[in-house]
Design a protein around this motif. Structure first.
Motif: not given
Length: 567
Positions: A45, A49, A53, A62-63, A66, A77, A200
């Motif tokens: 992204t 990010v 991640c 995670c992706h 976020l 985040y 995170v």
């Protein structure tokens, strides 16, 4: 005031620089329909990010979480993943209510009702921790979030502790179906999303380094600031007076408990329940010598209690609730404290169920920044349940047989006696069973400058009963032994797997530094244990670094060693 202005200016300028740099590199490649698919393929992204991640256990999740955050501020985040985690806890809380109606209303046995009731309480505590996390992130600048990330990890680690404890409550074969349903439909999501939140928070430093920014040495405000006298800046006159009185041994209590009627109350529970609403500062309870046969809970609405007695062999709180007689492990505790800032000195806590009682807790501690000095915890299996948050034990005596120091907390035991007793026939002894379940949880058990000795009943067996330092209760179980004197009755392997079906040995961390005594030779330790570590690595587990001790322990008035004492 001029100095404060400079600090604010620096903090603001850093935040602006971070925003400009990250905003300049955002590549808005949103995931299809807000999520990644293609068999688990991760789509980038933006650069920030990706940096966050890369360290996550579940990079795809995670992706997915976020990706919708089109922002130039890494704080967002954390806010995003905390929101997702909160939603998952609310879903689990609603599900526990539904399962209660479906099962208990149909006359299901009391064990399921107890487990679901406990889940509800634990999940409500989890929401409280997540709310605290959200408020903290919203109210702090990015440099402050970075500098005080230990506070965030402390709260988030507690959420996983509560999620795991909820599952732990379904202990019998007849309860496993309910456990599986609750786990697969809600609690697994709580664990994954809160673990992601920890990832995170831990990954924010990677975002900063990705853009060449280092906030480590920046002069930003810490959450718990200390003044020149070693007190937290929020301490008022009465708190400072109490600490000085504690150091001088001349504390004036708010209430006195005495079985003979010479105090205001005859029971400890009555004295605790006399805690005034909206009380500020410490509530001091003096418990005179005597054996108090009662079950006590200090709820979260009664913070900053200081309870002291006439010594752990004179002032004793005793009980005998146990798992063998149908009581859930969490509920077997003779004394439970959920409130923050609970301090205790000179009191003994017992569970007298004996080895035949199986799980039988003497003390369960869940409140953050709890400390015990010159106390005793006597039991057999599961004596001390260090349930969650930061806990300190000094000059204490802890005795037991199986997993008798256990839990999900960040637990530090210093200058104490660890006494291993004789278990039931065909049983073996294990001192520590830590519940760290995710790699970025801040939890674990550290024993520093303690004496690990055999009770006479065990010593008389002449080594026939195997005794181990620890076993991995959960996947990332962590136990560190620093500068202790270890008796020769400890098995040369040092550690054993949890059980054949779930050994939990791949990611566990069992380490030793600077120990002495006949049982301290680490050359024969089992291969999957970390074994001997360097002083530099051991320093990560000294009191100040592991519990952020300098920010709160001076205010207790208890003596402590913030670093190594012998090496």
């Amino acid at each position: 005031m001029a100095g404060s202005g400079k600090i604010i200016a620096v903090a603001v300028s850093i935040l602006l620089v971070v925003g400009v740099v990250i905003g300049a590199v955002v590549a808005v490649n949103h995931l299809d329909n807000g999520s990644s698919n293609n068999g688990g393929e991760v789509k980038t992204t933006n650069k920030a990010v990706t940096a966050v991640c890369q360290g996550a256990d579940d990079e795809k999740l995670c992706h997915d979480v976020l990706a919708p955050v089109n922002t130039s501020n890494p704080k967002d985040y954390i806010t995003q993943v905390v929101k997702f985690s909160t939603d998952s806890v609310l879903k689990a809380l609603n599900m526990s209510d539904r399962l209660m109606v479906e099962n208990v209303a149909n006359g299901t046995d009391g064990g399921i009702k107890m487990a679901l009731d406990d889940c509800k309480d634990l999940l409500q505590s989890a929401i409280h921790e997540l709310e605290a996390s959200g408020v903290f992130v919203d109210s702090q600048s990015l440099p402050e979030v970075f500098t005080n990330s230990a506070e965030l990890k402390n709260w988030l680690g507690a959420v996983i502790a509560y999620q795991q404890s909820c599952l732990d409550g379904f202990e019998t074969d007849g309860e496993k179906q309910i456990q599986g349903q609750l786990q697969s439909e809600s609690l697994d999501s709580v664990m994954k999303l809160t673990a992601l939140a920890l990832d995170v928070v831990s990954g924010i430093s990677k975002v900063l380094s990705e853009f060449g920014l280092n906030l480590t040495n920046r002069p930003v405000r810490r959450l718990l600031e200390i003044d020149s006298d070693g007190f937290p800046t929020w301490f008022g006159f009465h708190e400072r007076k109490l600490v000085n009185e504690a150091k001088q041994g001349s504390i004036v209590p708010n209430v006195v408990v005495a079985k003979d009627g010479s105090g205001q109350y005859k029971t400890i529970l009555d004295a605790i329940n006399a805690y005034p609403k909206k009380h500020k500062g410490r509530w001091v309870i003096y418990v005179k010598a005597g054996i108090y046969d009662e079950y006590i809970t200090v709820d979260k609405k009664k913070p900053n209690i200081y309870m002291y007695g006439d010594g752990p062999s004179k002032t004793i709180i005793t009980g005998r609730k146990n798992f063998a007689e149908g009581v859930k492990t969490m509920r077997t505790a003779t004394f439970t404290t959920v409130a923050e800032g609970f301090l205790c000195k000179g009191i003994g806590f017992e569970n007298t169920a004996g080895p035949s009682g199986h799980q039988a807790v003497a003390l369960r501690v869940m409140g953050d920044r709890s400390a015990f000095f010159d106390c005793a915890f006597r039991g057999y299996q599961d004596t001390l349940y260090a349930h969650a948050h930061r806990q300190f034990y000094s000059n204490c005596e802890i005795s037991g047989t199986i997993d008798f120091i256990f839990g999900y907390a960040s637990t530090f035991v210093q200058n104490s006696k660890i006494i291993v007793r004789k278990p039931k026939e065909n049983q073996q002894n294990i001192i520590v069973a830590d519940g760290t379940d995710q790699k970025n949880m801040p939890s674990g058990v550290v024993l520093h400058n303690c004496q690990i000795i055999a009770d006479p009943s065990l010593a008389a067996e002449n080594g026939k009963i195997r005794t181990f330092l620890a076993r991995p209760w959960k996947a990332y179980s962590r136990a560190v032994f620093i500068e202790n004197t270890i008796g020769g009755f400890i098995h040369k392997d040092g550690y054993i797997p949890w059980q054949p079906a779930s050994p939990n040995t791949e990611h566990s961390y069992f380490a030793e530094f600077g120990n002495i005594g006949a049982g301290s030779d680490a050359s024969g330790r089992i291969k999957w244990a970390k074994g001997l570590i360097s002083k530099n690595e051991a320093s990560k587990f000294t009191l100040d670094r592991f519990l952020q001790a300098s920010s709160w322990l001076p205010a207790t008035g208890f003596a402590f060693d913030s670093s190594f004492t012998k090496n």
